[in-house]
Motif scaffolding. Sequence first.
Motif, PDB file in Angstrom:
ATOM      1  N   ILE A 165      31.335  41.781  32.884  1.00 50.05           N
ATOM      2  CA  ILE A 165      30.819  40.281  33.961  1.00 50.05           C
ATOM      3  C   ILE A 165      29.946  39.333  33.449  1.00 50.05           C
ATOM      4  O   ILE A 165      29.053  39.817  34.136  1.00 50.05           O
ATOM      5  N   ASN A 166      30.557  38.357  33.266  1.00 45.00           N
ATOM      6  CA  ASN A 166      29.209  37.209  33.123  1.00 45.00           C
ATOM      7  C   ASN A 166      29.322  36.826  34.838  1.00 45.00           C
ATOM      8  O   ASN A 166      29.948  37.065  35.635  1.00 45.00           O
TER       9      ASN A 166
ATOM     10  N   ASP B 201      30.179  32.530  34.967  1.00 49.69           N
ATOM     11  CA  ASP B 201      31.248  31.827  35.017  1.00 49.69           C
ATOM     12  C   ASP B 201      33.024  33.176  35.208  1.00 49.69           C
ATOM     13  O   ASP B 201      34.383  33.065  35.255  1.00 49.69           O
TER      14      ASP B 201
ATOM     15  N   SER C  56      34.044  35.332  33.020  1.00 47.51           N
ATOM     16  CA  SER C  56      34.540  35.979  32.042  1.00 47.51           C
ATOM     17  C   SER C  56      34.510  37.581  31.947  1.00 47.51           C
ATOM     18  O   SER C  56      33.076  38.163  31.955  1.00 47.51           O
ATOM     19  N   THR C  57      34.973  37.555  31.649  1.00 47.75           N
ATOM     20  CA  THR C  57      35.441  38.842  31.143  1.00 47.75           C
ATOM     21  C   THR C  57      35.176  39.981  29.648  1.00 47.75           C
ATOM     22  O   THR C  57      36.048  39.616  28.746  1.00 47.75           O
ATOM     23  N   TYR C  58      34.367  40.978  29.222  1.00 48.13           N
ATOM     24  CA  TYR C  58      34.384  41.741  28.125  1.00 48.13           C
ATOM     25  C   TYR C  58      35.012  42.864  28.431  1.00 48.13           C
ATOM     26  O   TYR C  58      34.661  43.766  29.192  1.00 48.13           O
TER      27      TYR C  58
ATOM     28  N   ILE D 119      25.026  35.948  30.826  1.00 45.43           N
ATOM     29  CA  ILE D 119      25.888  35.995  29.685  1.00 45.43           C
ATOM     30  C   ILE D 119      26.436  37.235  29.439  1.00 45.43           C
ATOM     31  O   ILE D 119      25.032  37.916  29.078  1.00 45.43           O
TER      32      ILE D 119
ATOM     33  N   THR E 153      28.970  40.368  24.622  1.00 42.05           N
ATOM     34  CA  THR E 153      30.687  40.974  24.304  1.00 42.05           C
ATOM     35  C   THR E 153      30.271  42.520  25.244  1.00 42.05           C
ATOM     36  O   THR E 153      29.690  42.106  27.104  1.00 42.05           O
TER      37      THR E 153
END
Length: 125
Positions: free
Chosen positions: A50-51, A54, A56-58, A102, A105
Motif C-alpha cells: 500500500i502506497n 495516495d 494505492s494498493t497492489y 511508493i 507492485t
Amino acid sequence: VQLQASGGGLVQPGGSLRLSCAASGFTLDYFAIGWFRQAPGKEREGVSCINSSDGSTYYADSVKGRFTISRDNAKNTVYLQMNSLKPEDTAVYYCATDRTPICVTVGDPRDMDLWGKGTLVTVSS
C-alpha cells in the motif's frame, strides 16, 4: 525503529484472519508498506503493498480478491484482511518497507530494509 506483525493463528480453509503491522519509533504514513510471506521450503514472496501518498494498493495474483490491505495512520498500523483462506496460504507473514512512499507492485523482498518479526498463519482443517 521497528515494525511488528501480529494476528496470525490457526484457521480452517475458507476462514478469515486480520494481520496487523504496527510501527514504533517512526511515523508509518511516510512509507509504503508491504506484506510478504514465506512458506516452508519456499522463497519469501510479496503478497500486497500500500502506497503512502495516495493509498494505492497492489496484490499478488494468488491473493487478489481475497486479501485486502489498508492503513490507519492515526494508529500507525497497516492491516491485511485475509478472507477465503486456503491451505496454500499457510506461511509466516512479514511486513516490511524500503522506506519510500511508493510501492513497486507488491515489492521485492531484496529491496526491503526494515522488517518486522513474522507471524505464522496456518490454514488447515
